[in-house]
Write a protein that holds these residues in place. Structure first.
Motif, PDB file in Angstrom:
ATOM      1  N   SER A 159      44.786  41.636  48.289  1.00  0.00           N
ATOM      2  CA  SER A 159      44.142  41.125  49.502  1.00  0.00           C
ATOM      3  C   SER A 159      45.043  40.057  50.108  1.00  0.00           C
ATOM      4  N   ALA A 241      43.059  48.519  52.007  1.00  0.00           N
ATOM      5  CA  ALA A 241      43.076  47.805  50.733  1.00  0.00           C
ATOM      6  C   ALA A 241      42.278  46.507  50.842  1.00  0.00           C
ATOM      7  N   ASN A 244      38.639  47.355  50.600  1.00  0.00           N
ATOM      8  CA  ASN A 244      38.288  47.630  49.205  1.00  0.00           C
ATOM      9  C   ASN A 244      38.153  46.342  48.405  1.00  0.00           C
ATOM     10  N   TYR A 245      38.997  45.371  48.725  1.00  0.00           N
ATOM     11  CA  TYR A 245      38.926  44.058  48.041  1.00  0.00           C
ATOM     12  C   TYR A 245      37.586  43.384  48.346  1.00  0.00           C
ATOM     13  N   THR A 247      34.810  44.833  49.100  1.00  0.00           N
ATOM     14  CA  THR A 247      33.800  45.567  48.336  1.00  0.00           C
ATOM     15  C   THR A 247      33.798  45.107  46.885  1.00  0.00           C
ATOM     16  N   ALA A 248      35.000  44.907  46.336  1.00  0.00           N
ATOM     17  CA  ALA A 248      35.124  44.466  44.944  1.00  0.00           C
ATOM     18  C   ALA A 248      34.540  43.077  44.755  1.00  0.00           C
ATOM     19  N   VAL A 281      35.216  51.389  42.812  1.00  0.00           N
ATOM     20  CA  VAL A 281      35.932  50.865  43.984  1.00  0.00           C
ATOM     21  C   VAL A 281      37.326  51.479  44.008  1.00  0.00           C
ATOM     22  N   PRO A 282      37.721  52.141  45.115  1.00  0.00           N
ATOM     23  CA  PRO A 282      39.037  52.794  45.156  1.00  0.00           C
ATOM     24  C   PRO A 282      40.167  51.809  44.872  1.00  0.00           C
ATOM     25  N   LYS A 283      41.073  52.224  43.996  1.00  0.00           N
ATOM     26  CA  LYS A 283      42.232  51.394  43.659  1.00  0.00           C
ATOM     27  C   LYS A 283      43.463  52.281  43.641  1.00  0.00           C
ATOM     28  N   ARG A 526      36.381  63.101  48.743  1.00  0.00           N
ATOM     29  CA  ARG A 526      35.835  61.727  48.750  1.00  0.00           C
ATOM     30  C   ARG A 526      34.323  61.777  48.837  1.00  0.00           C
TER      31      ARG A 526
END
Length: 531
Positions: A159, A241, A244-245, A247-248, A281-283, A526
């Protein structure tokens, strides 16, 4: 049996172990240090006092029974002992070498797969003792190196606030890059040639191999991506990305903290809890200019526009797939199996601009709304196999030869001999089980013939020999391995290598070609989240 001792000019006295007759191993050697789980890797330096390399090192992901879970995909177990985990000491590698004082042996450096989420070089299926012993027996002695790298959040979470705090993106790829640098710096002390490295990898490891081809600096002499390319896992744009961060952060309950407090919590919280709460969570690696790491399309390869710097310094590529690599996507789709035939048909009808294209796809693969779930599930996986694994091998071969790299293609068709959903078919990672010889005790004579023949071809490639005739745009040939111990060099067309032509033909008429098909089919993959 006395353990070997290596006197290394930079490391000092290195104690190893005798793995089997004529083969030595030096295990758990730390190649990088990190100050915390998210910190950039720093090439490990030694004070000359030596080290004990008689035991495997810890893995980087806190996943109990990880080796057994992966063996379940192969559908046969191997004797497995408990593997420890360490946040800070998991960046280690294993060296397996012939018990000889010969210098300048070629190096086979292997990156394991696992979707950048799971896996370890310490799993018994990646023990290189039999592989190296066979190389000696075939008169092509080879040093094999396997490495651990950070997975999951420590490997890929990024991030803006993390980068501002000094935490670089793509730790997983940076770890691998550091391991390559370690081998280039230190492998000569183990009898290896630092200028004669073949980088190999399977699945996410194959994806990683193709990422490293984007380096502007020479890293290795040859490369062997197996069942995985950057077209399977393209790096994410930095803004995605970032999403996604966020969301994490919410999933971890850290959204009310300040950036400084958040990062402190990320660094200090329980590793298993961090992994478990962020499993969905997509990584993935992210695009960045420093490594560099960019996204590539099918069109880039077909139009020879691919920015693959490795074409300037990589001598040759050996690339291939398993007949049903798409089997691995069953892990992502299992929760959607009920009614998947109808769901897939509905999705395709909505996604394509005309009904004609959807019908070509559905009829070509024999998918209809009223199919029984098991049958429909298998056919959907075949479609995903062709877009994720088969088509990319052709694109990379085209792009590589266009860049002047010698290219060799294989098709692994030896069927899985063990009970399970993929018995009788060459499923994802089965080629690894055969290549490294660790399952030979459970194979028939014909199957062992495939395993040993495959490995011998790889040894030839590692030694700079042509394992078979090159794949060229004007003369496409591939080595088909199996079934029943056969190995044939044939024209690399679907009907001769046991692949489907449906997607290749459809890409010729659909606007946007294979890239559009990739977008549509990955959209289905997905899909809606599990309830």
């Amino acid at each position: 049996m006395a353990n070997p001792v290596m006197n290394h000019a930079h490391i000092g006295q290195v104690k190893g172990r005798k793995a089997k007759e004529g083969v030595e191993q030096y295990l758990g050697i730390r190649y990088a240090t990190i100050k915390d789980r998210f910190a950039p890797p720093v090439l490990h330096e030694y004070d000359g006092s030596g080290l004990d390399a008689t035991k495997i090192g810890p893995q980087t992901a806190p996943i109990p029974q990880g080796a057994q879970h992966e063996q379940a995909l192969i559908q046969h177990t191997l004797p497995t002992s408990e593997i420890q985990f360490s946040d800070l000491e998991g960046l280690n590698l294993n060296i397996t070498k012939p018990a000889t004082e010969d210098d300048n042996l070629p190096v086979f450096l292997f990156i394991h797969g696992g979707g950048f989420m799971v896996g370890s070089a310490t799993f018994p299926q990646y023990d290189m003792a039999r592989f190296v012993a066979l190389s000696v027996n075939k008169g092509l002695p080879t040093i094999a190196v396997t490495l651990n790298y950070r997975l999951g959040p420590p490997g890929l979470l990024t991030s803006q606030e993390m980068r501002e705090a000094g935490y670089l993106p793509n730790n997983a790829i940076r770890d691998q890059r550091t391991a390559i640098q370690w081998v280039r710096k230190y492998i000569s002390g183990f009898g290896g040639d630092p200028e004669n490295i073949t980088l190999a990898g399977e699945s996410a490891g194959g994806v990683s191999c193709t990422y490293h081809l984007q380096s502007t600096q020479p890293l290795f002499k040859r490369v062997m991506p197996m069942s995985g390319t950057s077209l399977l896992f393209p790096p994410l744009p930095i803004d995605l990305a970032e999403a996604n961060y966020q969301t994490a952060v919410k999933a971890l309950g850290l959204d009310s903290l300040s950036p400084k407090e958040r990062i402190k919590a990320l660094v200090s919280m329980d590793a298993a809890g961090l992994m478990g709460k962020l499993m969905t969570v997509p990584k993935l690696p992210v695009m960045e200019s420093d490594l560099p790491l960019i996204s590539q399309s099918f069109a880039d390869f077909s139009e020879s526009k691919v920015p693959m710097c490795g074409a300037d310094w990589c001598e040759s590529i050996l690339i291939g797939d398993c007949q049903i690599d798409g089997s691995i996507q069953s892990l992502r789709l299992q929760h959607r199996k009920s009614g998947i035939g109808r769901a897939f048909c509905d999705d395709m009808q909505k996604a394509f601009s005309t009904v004609e294209y959807a019908d070509k796809l559905l009829h070509g693969y024999g998918i209809s709304p009223d199919l029984e779930d098991d049958t429909a599930f298998g056919k959907v996986l075949e479609v995903l196999n062709d877009i994720g694994f088969y088509a990319p091998t052709l694109a990379f071969a085209e792009g590589s030869t266009g860049g002047g790299v010698k290219t060799f293609m294989y098709r692994f068709n030896e069927p899985n001999p063990w009970d399970g959903p993929w018995k009788g078919r060459a499923n994802h990672i089965l080629d690894i089980a055969f290549l490294f010889q660790n399952y030979n005790d459970y194979l028939s004579d014909e199957q062992r013939k495939t395993a040993e023949g495959f490995a011998e071809s790889v040894f030839q490639f590692v030694h700079g020999q042509d394992p078979w005739r090159e794949w060229k745009s004007e003369e496409r040939v591939a080595k088909v391995l199996g079934p029943h111990g056969r190995a044939e060099l044939v024209e690399d067309v679907p009907e001769k290598v046991g692949r489907s032509i449906v997607l290749l033909d459809l890409a010729k008429v659909v606007p946007g070609g294979m890239d559009y098909l990739n977008e549509v089919l990955n959209g289905f993959l997905r899909g809606p989240p599990a309830s």
